[in-house]
Design a protein around this motif. Structure first.
Motif, PDB file in Angstrom:
ATOM      1  N   UNK A  34      23.821   3.121 -19.038  1.00  8.23           N
ATOM      2  CA  UNK A  34      22.513   3.435 -19.576  1.00  8.23           C
ATOM      3  C   UNK A  34      22.562   3.523 -21.098  1.00  8.23           C
ATOM      4  N   UNK A  96      29.439  13.605  -6.521  1.00  8.17           N
ATOM      5  CA  UNK A  96      28.298  14.249  -5.855  1.00  8.17           C
ATOM      6  C   UNK A  96      27.204  14.672  -6.818  1.00  8.17           C
ATOM      7  N   UNK A  97      27.511  14.668  -8.128  1.00  5.37           N
ATOM      8  CA  UNK A  97      26.506  15.124  -9.076  1.00  5.37           C
ATOM      9  C   UNK A  97      25.898  14.009  -9.906  1.00  5.37           C
ATOM     10  N   UNK A  98      26.557  12.859  -9.983  1.00  6.32           N
ATOM     11  CA  UNK A  98      26.054  11.737 -10.787  1.00  6.32           C
ATOM     12  C   UNK A  98      25.820  12.181 -12.222  1.00  6.32           C
ATOM     13  N   UNK A  99      26.701  13.042 -12.708  1.00 10.33           N
ATOM     14  CA  UNK A  99      26.543  13.522 -14.076  1.00 10.33           C
ATOM     15  C   UNK A  99      26.812  12.393 -15.059  1.00 10.33           C
ATOM     16  N   UNK A 100      26.136  12.449 -16.205  1.00 11.67           N
ATOM     17  CA  UNK A 100      26.276  11.408 -17.212  1.00 11.67           C
ATOM     18  C   UNK A 100      27.396  11.759 -18.185  1.00 11.67           C
ATOM     19  N   UNK A 101      28.226  10.764 -18.467  1.00  5.74           N
ATOM     20  CA  UNK A 101      29.244  10.878 -19.499  1.00  5.74           C
ATOM     21  C   UNK A 101      28.717  10.109 -20.708  1.00  5.74           C
ATOM     22  N   UNK A 102      28.549  10.790 -21.821  1.00  6.02           N
ATOM     23  CA  UNK A 102      27.942  10.191 -22.998  1.00  6.02           C
ATOM     24  C   UNK A 102      28.983   9.804 -24.043  1.00  6.02           C
TER      25      UNK A 102
ATOM     26  N   UNK B  33      19.899  19.244 -14.305  1.00 10.28           N
ATOM     27  CA  UNK B  33      21.191  19.224 -15.011  1.00 10.28           C
ATOM     28  C   UNK B  33      21.074  20.009 -16.319  1.00 10.28           C
ATOM     29  N   UNK B  35      23.141  20.115 -19.980  1.00  4.33           N
ATOM     30  CA  UNK B  35      24.120  19.470 -20.861  1.00  4.33           C
ATOM     31  C   UNK B  35      24.133  20.230 -22.173  1.00  4.33           C
ATOM     32  N   UNK B  45      28.243  17.404 -20.059  1.00  2.06           N
ATOM     33  CA  UNK B  45      27.708  17.996 -18.833  1.00  2.06           C
ATOM     34  C   UNK B  45      28.166  19.435 -18.677  1.00  2.06           C
ATOM     35  N   UNK B  48      25.025  21.094 -12.477  1.00  2.00           N
ATOM     36  CA  UNK B  48      24.021  20.343 -11.732  1.00  2.00           C
ATOM     37  C   UNK B  48      23.540  21.175 -10.547  1.00  2.00           C
ATOM     38  N   UNK B  55      25.418  22.339  -7.312  1.00  2.00           N
ATOM     39  CA  UNK B  55      26.172  21.239  -6.730  1.00  2.00           C
ATOM     40  C   UNK B  55      27.504  21.039  -7.449  1.00  2.00           C
ATOM     41  N   UNK B  56      27.475  21.247  -8.749  1.00  2.00           N
ATOM     42  CA  UNK B  56      28.660  20.975  -9.570  1.00  2.00           C
ATOM     43  C   UNK B  56      28.548  21.814 -10.831  1.00  2.00           C
ATOM     44  N   UNK B  58      31.380  22.162 -12.827  1.00  2.00           N
ATOM     45  CA  UNK B  58      32.689  21.889 -13.413  1.00  2.00           C
ATOM     46  C   UNK B  58      32.683  21.867 -14.942  1.00  2.00           C
ATOM     47  N   UNK B  98      19.224  11.574  -6.592  1.00  2.00           N
ATOM     48  CA  UNK B  98      20.517  11.723  -7.256  1.00  2.00           C
ATOM     49  C   UNK B  98      20.827  10.578  -8.211  1.00  2.00           C
ATOM     50  N   UNK B  99      20.577   9.353  -7.816  1.00  2.00           N
ATOM     51  CA  UNK B  99      20.957   8.211  -8.648  1.00  2.00           C
ATOM     52  C   UNK B  99      19.761   7.657  -9.409  1.00  2.00           C
TER      53      UNK B  99
END
Lengths: 112, 113
Positions: A34, A96-102, B33, B35, B45, B48, B55-56, B58, B98-99
């Motif tokens: 993205x 499971x979280x689909x977190x974004x890495x920027x 989320x 951030x 991050x 979430x 959910x997460x 971390x 989610x996606x």
């Protein structure tokens, strides 16, 4: 540790030129990519997404993806002063979280 | 459709104080989320939620940070006690699935003195 790398810039281009923004990523398994645009003090805004190798065009924007080289780019044609912003490359972590890495973002300046 | 909103837009506090940030996601978005961007670094991050469930988490830096999402609607992020290194911009984002696209709020700029 998944990483996304961008040149912080600033990238300065004259109005009407093509601006080329680059991003590399470390995880070979990444499937989605993205580009977010962030004006100073504002929220990041999604402007392009790309999932397959090759080019994807949307108006003046073209995203290019090369999974073999782990490289994604954003081209902005006919750059306008209003395109001046920070462009963030983001890759989701496919868990499971689909977190974004920027990435750290590239600051673009379009000179009138 | 209203976007993601965050409150306050800015907060200046002293080290050791407590601050609570609030995020209201887009209506109907189950995924929320948090951030954070600290000076000179990339957006990272924190955690979430799916509806009211974590959910997460971390990315939460330590136990001075506590996030909640009451009834699966708005979320709060509390920092107690705040330290100097907590200064930065805290962003909230939400997505329907989610996606699906994550829509970001304008952020809360936190400065700890």
């Amino acid at each position: 540790q998944k990483e996304v790398e961008q040149n912080s810039g600033p990238l300065s281009v004259p109005e009407g030129a093509i601006a080329s923004l680059n991003c590399t990523y470390s995880d070979r398994g990444s499937q989605s990519f993205f580009w977010y645009r962030q004006y100073s003090g504002k929220s990041p805004e999604l402007i392009m997404s790309i999932y397959s190798n090759g080019d994807k065009e949307d108006g003046r924007f073209t995203a290019q993806l090369n999974k073999a080289s782990q490289y994604v780019s954003l081209l902005i044609r006919d750059s306008q002063p209003s395109d001046s912003a920070t462009y963030l490359c983001a890759v989701p972590w496919m868990d499971s979280s689909y977190k974004l890495i920027f990435g750290s973002g590239t600051r673009l300046l379009v000179r009138p | 459709e209203a976007g993601v909103t965050q409150f306050p837009s800015h907060s200046v506090i002293e080290k050791g104080q407590t601050v609570t940030l609030r995020c209201d996601p887009i209506s109907g978005h189950d995924n929320l989320y948090w951030y954070r961007r600290v000076m000179g670094k990339e957006i990272k991050f924190l955690l979430h939620f799916v509806k009211e469930s974590k959910q997460d988490e971390s990315g939460m830096p330590n136990n001075r940070f506590l996030a909640e999402r009451t009834g699966g609607t708005y979320s709060t992020l509390k920092v107690q006690p705040a330290e100097l290194e907590d200064s930065g911009v805290y962003f909230c984002a939400s997505s329907r699935g989610l996606v699906e696209t994550q829509y970001f709020g304008p952020g809360t700029r936190l400065l700890v003195l």
